[in-house]
Enzyme design. Structure first.
Site, short mmCIF file in Angstrom:
data_model
loop_
_atom_site.label_atom_id
_atom_site.label_comp_id
_atom_site.label_asym_id
_atom_site.label_seq_id
_atom_site.Cartn_x
_atom_site.Cartn_y
_atom_site.Cartn_z
N SER A 178 0.84 -1.20 0.00
CA SER A 178 0.00 0.00 0.00
C SER A 178 0.88 1.25 0.00
CB SER A 178 -0.91 0.01 1.23
OG SER A 178 -1.66 1.20 1.27
N HIS B 281 -1.23 -1.47 -3.95
CA HIS B 281 -2.55 -1.06 -3.47
C HIS B 281 -2.54 0.47 -3.37
CE1 HIS B 281 -6.19 -1.71 -0.88
NE2 HIS B 281 -5.74 -0.67 -0.18
N ASP C 200 -4.71 3.77 -2.31
CA ASP C 200 -5.84 4.25 -1.51
C ASP C 200 -6.25 5.64 -1.95
OD1 ASP C 200 -6.21 2.16 0.57
OD2 ASP C 200 -4.13 2.67 1.06
N MET D 78 -8.70 8.66 -1.35
CA MET D 78 -9.62 9.18 -0.32
C MET D 78 -10.07 10.57 -0.73
SD MET D 78 -7.37 8.30 3.07
CE MET D 78 -6.52 6.73 3.26
N HIS E 86 -8.22 1.05 -4.12
CA HIS E 86 -9.20 1.04 -3.03
C HIS E 86 -9.82 2.43 -2.97
CE1 HIS E 86 -9.72 0.67 1.67
NE2 HIS E 86 -10.87 0.86 1.05
N MET F 34 -11.93 4.99 -1.33
CA MET F 34 -12.62 5.48 -0.14
C MET F 34 -13.24 6.81 -0.51
SD MET F 34 -9.84 4.35 2.73
CE MET F 34 -8.58 4.00 1.52
N MET G 281 -11.94 -4.67 5.91
CA MET G 281 -11.10 -3.70 6.60
C MET G 281 -10.81 -4.23 8.01
SD MET G 281 -10.46 -1.31 4.45
CE MET G 281 -9.41 -0.45 5.62
N GLY H 249 -9.14 5.14 6.51
CA GLY H 249 -8.84 6.57 6.52
C GLY H 249 -7.40 6.92 6.76
N GLY I 3 -3.14 5.10 7.52
CA GLY I 3 -2.29 3.93 7.72
C GLY I 3 -1.74 3.88 9.14
N GLY I 4 -1.02 2.82 9.43
CA GLY I 4 -0.31 2.71 10.70
C GLY I 4 -1.17 2.42 11.91
N ASP J 169 -6.98 -5.53 4.88
CA ASP J 169 -6.32 -4.23 4.75
C ASP J 169 -6.35 -3.52 6.09
OD1 ASP J 169 -5.30 -1.83 3.84
OD2 ASP J 169 -7.06 -1.28 2.67
N GLY J 170 -5.15 -3.28 6.63
CA GLY J 170 -5.03 -2.48 7.84
C GLY J 170 -4.40 -3.25 8.98
N GLY K 30 0.94 -1.57 4.35
CA GLY K 30 1.53 -0.27 4.05
C GLY K 30 2.75 -0.01 4.89
#
Ligand code: DX5
Ligand code: ZN
Length: 218
Positions: free
Chosen positions: A7, A32, A34, A36, A65, A67, A136, A141, A143-144, A174-175, A196
């Site tokens: 990611s 991947h 993201d 947003m 992805h 969002m 999810m 919204g 990472g980390g 994911d996540g 990620g």
């Protein structure tokens, strides 16, 4: 099957080309991306322009992805950019039906994303359209974050739901994926793994090798 999707939200954008090349050389199977929009989730990340950049930086499949509240605004350009797979959220206004149909009609693979609090049964009406069910394992919204408790049980529930329906839809997670959480997700039935920070923070080569070598451990 097993695939590791890096990611790029966690990449160093000042050295994106180097980070992408390092992840690819270490064995990342796909990237991947993201997107947003600041509405579906509070943050704004990047848009289709980043997808075009990634297409120039790598020949690996791009896994987008979305969002965003209005996926239909993004889809024609993503198809033109040669994106392999696009995932949209179950929770978007009006539901995901129109977006899933548009993704398939554009010749891309469709994924349906469920937020942590959305039950796996929500995916049932869409199984014929989707090649991927993205669970999810953090709140979307940023990472980390830490892998949410109960995620492995949800993956297992999704796996039995898919099996019960005779579906070969792949479960993606994911996540919060790390060498510590990946084995549980894999054992529960996830076969596409998004990571990620566990890929891009620190030594990318070692990180990817560590994630790949963890997958089959109990
Ligand atoms: C979160 C994103 C993730 C994020 C994962 O909303 O969808 O793809 O990049 O980041 P890590 O692996 O650091 O949890
Ligand atoms: Zn994501």
């Amino acid at each position: 099957m097993f695939e590791l999707c890096a990611s790029i939200l966690a990449a160093d954008f000042a050295r994106l080309a180097e980070d992408v090349q390092a992840a690819e050389a270490a064995g990342a199977d796909a990237f991947h991306i993201d997107i947003m929009d600041g509405h579906f989730v509070p943050a704004i990340s990047f848009g289709n322009g980043m997808v075009g950049t990634m297409g120039r930086l790598t020949g690996k499949p791009l896994d987008v992805h979305l969002m965003v509240e209005n996926p239909l605004d993004f889809l024609p350009e993503l198809a033109e950019l040669g994106v392999k797979r696009v995932s949209v959220h179950y929770e978007i206004p009006g539901g995901p039906e129109a977006a899933l149909r548009a993704i398939c009609a554009a010749g891309m693979q469709a994924g349906l994303v469920l937020n942590p609090e959305t039950p796996v049964e929500s995916a049932l009406p869409y199984l014929a359209q989707i090649s991927q069910l993205l669970l999810m394992t953090v709140h979307p919204g940023c990472g980390g974050q830490v892998y949410l408790p109960g995620s492995n049980e949800k993956i297992a529930a999704a796996k039995s739901l898919l099996q019960g329906q005779g579906s070969n839809t792949v479960i993606q997670v994911d996540g919060g994926i790390t060498p510590g959480t990946l084995p549980g997700a894999y054992a529960a039935g996830a076969r596409s793994i998004v990571a990620g920070s566990a890929v891009f923070y620190g030594n990318i080569y070692q990180n990817v090798c560590a994630l790949r070598s963890e997958k089959a451990k109990p």
